[in-house]
Design a protein around this motif. Structure first.
Motif, PDB file in Angstrom:
ATOM      1  N   GLU A  47       0.798  -1.230   0.000  1.00 42.23           N
ATOM      2  CA  GLU A  47       0.000   0.000   0.000  1.00 42.23           C
ATOM      3  C   GLU A  47       0.826   1.273   0.000  1.00 42.23           C
ATOM      4  O   GLU A  47       0.448   2.249  -0.638  1.00 42.23           O
ATOM      5  CB  GLU A  47      -0.957   0.017   1.198  1.00 42.23           C
ATOM      6  CG  GLU A  47      -2.111  -0.919   1.015  1.00 42.23           C
ATOM      7  CD  GLU A  47      -3.016  -0.994   2.234  1.00 42.23           C
ATOM      8  OE1 GLU A  47      -2.728  -0.341   3.261  1.00 42.23           O
ATOM      9  OE2 GLU A  47      -4.013  -1.719   2.153  1.00 42.23           O
ATOM     10  N   MET A  50       1.584   2.852  -3.238  1.00 40.81           N
ATOM     11  CA  MET A  50       0.442   3.413  -3.971  1.00 40.81           C
ATOM     12  C   MET A  50      -0.111   4.675  -3.318  1.00 40.81           C
ATOM     13  O   MET A  50      -1.007   5.304  -3.863  1.00 40.81           O
ATOM     14  CB  MET A  50      -0.688   2.384  -4.046  1.00 40.81           C
ATOM     15  CG  MET A  50      -0.362   1.150  -4.813  1.00 40.81           C
ATOM     16  SD  MET A  50      -1.806   0.073  -4.846  1.00 40.81           S
ATOM     17  CE  MET A  50      -1.116  -1.444  -4.266  1.00 40.81           C
ATOM     18  N   ALA A  57      -8.365   7.356   1.295  1.00 42.98           N
ATOM     19  CA  ALA A  57      -8.400   6.117   0.529  1.00 42.98           C
ATOM     20  C   ALA A  57      -9.344   5.108   1.163  1.00 42.98           C
ATOM     21  O   ALA A  57      -9.414   4.991   2.389  1.00 42.98           O
ATOM     22  CB  ALA A  57      -7.000   5.519   0.443  1.00 42.98           C
ATOM     23  N   ARG A  59      -9.635   1.276   1.107  1.00 41.43           N
ATOM     24  CA  ARG A  59      -8.972   0.023   0.740  1.00 41.43           C
ATOM     25  C   ARG A  59      -9.887  -1.108   1.181  1.00 41.43           C
ATOM     26  O   ARG A  59     -10.424  -1.086   2.277  1.00 41.43           O
ATOM     27  CB  ARG A  59      -7.613  -0.062   1.390  1.00 41.43           C
ATOM     28  CG  ARG A  59      -6.732   1.098   0.915  1.00 41.43           C
ATOM     29  CD  ARG A  59      -5.307   0.921   1.336  1.00 41.43           C
ATOM     30  NE  ARG A  59      -4.515   2.067   1.001  1.00 41.43           N
ATOM     31  CZ  ARG A  59      -4.005   2.322  -0.202  1.00 41.43           C
ATOM     32  NH1 ARG A  59      -4.236   1.500  -1.200  1.00 41.43           N
ATOM     33  NH2 ARG A  59      -3.282   3.391  -0.408  1.00 41.43           N
ATOM     34  N   TYR A 144      -9.421   1.555  -3.873  1.00 41.98           N
ATOM     35  CA  TYR A 144      -8.350   0.710  -4.400  1.00 41.98           C
ATOM     36  C   TYR A 144      -8.887  -0.711  -4.489  1.00 41.98           C
ATOM     37  O   TYR A 144      -9.363  -1.264  -3.497  1.00 41.98           O
ATOM     38  CB  TYR A 144      -7.132   0.748  -3.470  1.00 41.98           C
ATOM     39  CG  TYR A 144      -6.405   2.057  -3.543  1.00 41.98           C
ATOM     40  CD1 TYR A 144      -5.207   2.160  -4.244  1.00 41.98           C
ATOM     41  CD2 TYR A 144      -6.905   3.197  -2.928  1.00 41.98           C
ATOM     42  CE1 TYR A 144      -4.522   3.366  -4.316  1.00 41.98           C
ATOM     43  CE2 TYR A 144      -6.232   4.410  -3.008  1.00 41.98           C
ATOM     44  CZ  TYR A 144      -5.048   4.492  -3.700  1.00 41.98           C
ATOM     45  OH  TYR A 144      -4.379   5.688  -3.775  1.00 41.98           O
ATOM     46  N   THR A 153      -3.683  -3.498  -9.118  1.00 37.85           N
ATOM     47  CA  THR A 153      -4.663  -2.736  -8.333  1.00 37.85           C
ATOM     48  C   THR A 153      -4.955  -1.463  -9.090  1.00 37.85           C
ATOM     49  O   THR A 153      -4.028  -0.831  -9.612  1.00 37.85           O
ATOM     50  CB  THR A 153      -4.111  -2.405  -6.926  1.00 37.85           C
ATOM     51  OG1 THR A 153      -3.907  -3.633  -6.208  1.00 37.85           O
ATOM     52  CG2 THR A 153      -5.052  -1.505  -6.147  1.00 37.85           C
ATOM     53  N   ALA A 155      -6.589   2.357  -8.686  1.00 40.74           N
ATOM     54  CA  ALA A 155      -7.044   3.422  -7.799  1.00 40.74           C
ATOM     55  C   ALA A 155      -8.008   4.253  -8.632  1.00 40.74           C
ATOM     56  O   ALA A 155      -7.644   4.745  -9.708  1.00 40.74           O
ATOM     57  CB  ALA A 155      -5.870   4.267  -7.327  1.00 40.74           C
TER      58      ALA A 155
END
Length: 178
Positions: A47, A50, A57, A59, A144, A153, A155
């Motif tokens: 993570e 990113m 975010a 996740r 994400y 992944t 975003a």
């Protein structure tokens, strides 16, 4: 077979085709490639690479579930959220929630274990999968998630995720989880 892009040609819709479709619809995303991630703990290990400073975010972890009447559910939660399946079943008014089999996962969502994602609703919508997402998504700028494989992944702005759902005909249900 694993859930990485190496085997994407065995999926009903490849990750590459999904990404091209997102672009065709004008839905922006940033693609990150990494080692295959199978668990939340695996995801946490990549993570930081990113991370966008100042970004809220979201996740995720994703649960593919079935009830005792064999109805299918995809539940997307904040990655650290604890969930009691019995309590969730009561909240949804269904009984006997349990995890679906890998074979059923492929049949209904077109992905393998380890690559379950809200983006799998591109397949799930036509297979009557009910989609529920954690209300915590409302406080996020970006989400994400895997694009059908677990070594990538994306975003994506949360607003673009809702645009994706509109395009594939999914009525996402926001889930208040206590």
């Amino acid at each position: 077979m694993d859930a990485s892009s190496q085997f994407q040609d065995t999926l009903p819709i490849t990750s590459d085709a999904l990404l091209a479709q997102l672009q065709g619809w004008g839905l922006d995303y940033m693609l990150h490639e990494h080692v295959p991630l199978r668990t939340v703990e695996d995801a946490k290990s990549v993570e930081d690479a990113m991370e966008v400073p100042g970004e809220a975010a979201f996740r995720v972890k994703n649960l593919y579930l079935r009830d005792k009447k064999k109805r299918n559910y995809l539940v997307t939660l904040e990655q650290d959220r604890e969930i009691d399946l019995k309590a969730l079943g009561a909240q949804l008014g269904v009984g006997g929630l349990s995890f679906g089999s890998p074979d059923r996962l492929m049949q209904t969502l077109g992905v393998r274990p380890g690559a379950v994602t809200p983006l799998a609703m591109i397949n799930g919508a036509q297979n009557n999968v009910r989609f529920l997402i954690d209300a915590a998504v409302k406080g996020a700028d970006r989400i994400y998630m895997h694009p059908l494989v677990n070594d990538r992944t994306v975003a994506m702005d949360v607003a673009d995720l809702w645009g994706f759902f509109d395009r594939v005909g999914v009525s996402a249900e926001v889930l208040e989880v206590s």
